[in-house]
Write an enzyme that holds these catalytic residues in place. Structure first.
Site, short mmCIF file in Angstrom:
data_model
loop_
_atom_site.label_atom_id
_atom_site.label_comp_id
_atom_site.label_asym_id
_atom_site.label_seq_id
_atom_site.Cartn_x
_atom_site.Cartn_y
_atom_site.Cartn_z
N ASN A 1 0.83 -1.21 0.00
CA ASN A 1 0.00 0.00 0.00
C ASN A 1 0.86 1.26 0.00
O ASN A 1 0.35 2.35 0.22
CB ASN A 1 -0.99 -0.02 1.18
N PHE B 1 26.63 -17.30 16.54
CA PHE B 1 25.82 -16.98 15.36
C PHE B 1 24.32 -17.00 15.66
O PHE B 1 23.53 -16.45 14.89
CB PHE B 1 26.15 -17.93 14.20
N ASP C 1 40.14 -19.25 16.92
CA ASP C 1 39.31 -18.53 15.94
C ASP C 1 39.02 -17.07 16.29
O ASP C 1 38.53 -16.31 15.45
CB ASP C 1 37.98 -19.27 15.69
N ARG D 1 29.82 -31.20 22.00
CA ARG D 1 29.16 -31.03 20.70
C ARG D 1 29.03 -32.38 19.98
O ARG D 1 28.07 -32.62 19.26
CB ARG D 1 29.88 -30.00 19.83
N GLU E 1 20.69 -17.66 9.72
CA GLU E 1 20.27 -18.08 11.06
C GLU E 1 18.84 -17.67 11.39
O GLU E 1 18.16 -18.35 12.16
CB GLU E 1 21.24 -17.54 12.11
N ARG F 1 33.60 -26.78 22.24
CA ARG F 1 34.35 -27.29 21.09
C ARG F 1 35.28 -28.45 21.46
O ARG F 1 35.29 -29.48 20.80
CB ARG F 1 35.20 -26.15 20.51
#
Lengths: 465, 465
Positions: free
Chosen positions: B28, B232, B264, B160, B207, B314
């Site tokens: 609209n 993330f 990392d 994990r 995600e 990890r």
């Protein structure tokens, strides 16, 4: 290119005709765990980029002449350019070339040696490229201090309006810019937009790009203020997190916080923003209760490092302070208090007003309540809290328009975690799923209204508790 | 349509050929504070939709025959359809038709009366539409309980990996589905993907859509498990928040949490996820220290209400528990402790291992440390904490691989806020901006490693503190 934020960025680049923007996409068909969704479907990439208002140039990413030509065309473009470079991962090393399973994995020494040999041996190649041409960065402030807004004590003013007033006042500095996510008539960033349209950026409903653009602007020396509803900043949480990690200096304003917003319902209520923003590396979190303190805090945000978050309130509440009062970040205000207080009521934002009304009612019952406005949620005024602990026998009542986890109550508790004095904190927060109603109804329903504070303070004071 | 998440959704709908999906866009030309970015540029909408793999049908949104025809074509489509309906806001009421400034504003009574009259007066129109055809929802579980994985005490297993093992085991239930954001070789959702490829959904790096699809699947009776790196998930924070508000039943797994991930660097480290996820309405937050407890918690997540978040680690750490041990949500484990402990060390996830090593070292110095594995961060085992407060004179030390705000330490403090006994909590958390290094280096640097725990426990025990 699978992230929606990429398309928010290209859309804004196209909309604002950023002809000095050239994005390069390395399309080697691999993700981390296997092929990407589009692999080498360069045509689909091209159609998407073009549909979002950018020039798309498809090149062989191993063809230096083609890359050079593309950059030449990008320089001549009237809008943003995206160079879509088809590449082969590990090209030139037969053992890994175009093979999956190499994401983030270093080559073993022998393979690395063979790879170097296959690529022509150890070489020292230096390519001299022209330095970027200087572009005008933000003009430095003139030194003339902005004339901040003033308010009459007792006048009814929403802190979101004070945000807009203060931001407009700061606009006298040429390095101040403002952004908004298509709700500037609510966040009141529209006050700045009207006064300084050239330095206001409408980001429409794309909060990730709202924050990303703010981060980009501060790289160029500007002082960006980005605003949307507190709840909608959750859309940009990764961008805010990464602004913290990147040590970017930005100011964020989240309006319409808590159940106080009333009728619009829980989807529009920022009720986890204090927890989320406090947990950002190096962040500052401010939550003023009135227009005077709000304007004073906005004036400080402009020159602060890191991610600075201001939480504002939808409704109008009385101005509590004098325009001459100081509101240093990391400070607090003692609004009620004497030498023989029974309990300390701690609020921030809208709950400060509830605490004041509760203190008045408690006084009629003979209970003397100290009231603290903890407008600086992070950093916190620990000394003020220690005084209160000592003055009121460790009896504290914290009330916040936020879920019970990670907000004002947690900030107080974290700050007092290791003191030797016994402390008993009664913590009033929004524990259920809110509905729709008037602000007063919803605050009472959530147990953070005046009646709830009075009842909880009475219980905390009761002998034998 | 300015939100990137829309394009994540259409992209996935196109990629997976969802021919039973028809989206209707009411165009609209107005947003909240003025015109939208594209206003009535239907052609750009069409090109974007088509570039993202969907059939686009442009119609006059006031033409019922055209709408009906579009729905007919959508039924015949081989992929998803987006009906782009050009409409006029307030059509039929001259005073407001195609006018800005009416977002969220009810008409005043007299104007409302004129509007009803202009639209033909009060009418009772009922249009009987066919009910949706039944589509197969999730098959009910067969009743055969899944055979959960077992681990040898002392074996080195990453949580994990235990997530992947347990998820694969739960796959024997036909209503269990899994999704991942293109990192299944890291989150170890790949174990499920290999065993049950038909019930695994690769969402690539998007995600928001990862969580949105999980919410959609649970509407159809499936039990979705969605995984990506803990960091993330911050991309999807609004979707997680809204899953909470919508009372959706989903399971989320965030791997690679904390500085423990090592090399990392901070962009990949989930260090604010406990704060963010705890603050979600009705959420459950779990953070197991070993493979046995992880598998036991995953087995419970499958039938739990609300947003259930599992934080995994990890690196590989020794299995601490027997396969027969119980790990109820809301529980905890006492790993060390006697009748005359001096201090209580509280950890979760990786820091439990650091607490155990610290307790061993403290024992050699004659300091008896009780150790609690607080694997259930929300809800929290308050009784266990109260016991500890009483047993160790209120001396608690909480250590977490998370920023200091809103995480495990805050959860403990919130839980003990109003108890009468004095409590002194030493809180070890990640206070600076982490760098890259080995897990041990980074944990020591952050002050959450074994040496830091020993030193802090010693200080807390020192006379005259």
């Amino acid at each position: 290119m699978a992230e929606g934020s990429i398309w928010e960025a290209l859309d804004k680049a196209g909309h604002y005709g950023l002809r000095n923007l050239t994005a390069i996409v390395d399309i080697n068909r691999f993700g981390q765990r296997g092929p990407t969704e589009l692999e080498w479907d360069l045509d689909t990439y091209r159609r998407r980029v073009e549909a979002f208002g950018c020039q798309a140039l498809v090149v062989d990413g191993h063809d230096l002449v083609a890359i050079d030509e593309a950059f030449g065309r990008a320089r001549q473009a009237t809008g943003p350019t995206v160079v879509l470079a088809r590449t082969v991962k590990g090209k030139g090393v037969p053992e890994v070339e175009n093979q999956p399973g190499w994401h983030g994995k270093p080559l073993k020494p022998e393979l690395a040696e063979r790879a170097v040999a296959a690529l022509g041996g150890v070489r020292q190649i230096r390519v001299a490229t022209p330095r970027p041409e200087p572009v005008p960065a933000a003009a430095a402030p003139t030194g003339e201090p902005p004339t901040m807004p003033r308010y009459d004590k007792g006048a009814m003013v929403a802190t979101r309006n004070a945000y807009g007033d203060a931001l407009r006042a700061l606009g006298s500095r040429p390095d101040v810019v403002a952004l908004d996510g298509e709700v500037s008539d609510s966040t009141r960033a529209d006050k700045f937009a009207e006064a300084y349209p050239d330095r206001f950026f409408e980001m429409f409903i794309s909060e990730q790009q709202l924050v990303a653009a703010a981060v980009g602007l501060q790289v160029r020396g500007y002082r960006p203020f980005a605003a949307t509803f507190a709840a909608f900043l959750s859309r940009a949480y990764d961008f805010i997190r990464m602004a913290g990690v990147s040590q970017a200096d930005i100011a964020l304003s989240g309006s319409h916080s808590g159940v106080e917003i009333g009728a619009d319902g829980p989807s529009q209520m920022g009720l986890e923003d204090l927890a989320a923003l406090r947990a950002v590396q190096g962040s500052t979190v401010l939550y003023p209760s009135d227009a005077v303190s709000c304007a004073a805090l906005v004036a400080q945000m402009v020159d602060r490092k890191g991610v600075n978050y201001l939480r504002t309130t939808r409704g109008k509440y009385p101005v509590l302070y004098d325009n001459e009062d100081a509101f240093p970040v990391g400070g607090s205000k003692l609004l009620r208090g004497g030498d023989d207080d029974d309990i300390t009521l701690i609020g921030a934002g809208v709950t400060v007003h509830n605490c004041l009304a509760a203190a008045d009612e408690l006084a009629r019952e003979g209970i003397k309540a100290r009231v603290i406005d903890l407008y600086s949620v992070k950093p916190l005024d620990r000394d003020r809290l220690l005084d209160a602990v000592r003055a009121t026998g460790g009896r504290l009542l914290v009330v916040e328009d936020h879920y019970p986890e990670g907000g004002l109550g947690s900030a107080v508790l974290e700050s007092l975690a290791d003191i030797p004095e016994p402390v008993r904190v009664t913590h009033l927060a929004v524990r259920g799923l809110p509905t729709s109603g008037t602000p007063t109804q919803l605050m009472e329903q959530a147990g953070i209204g005046v009646r709830a504070i009075v009842a909880a303070a009475r219980a905390a004071e009761a002998p034998g508790r």
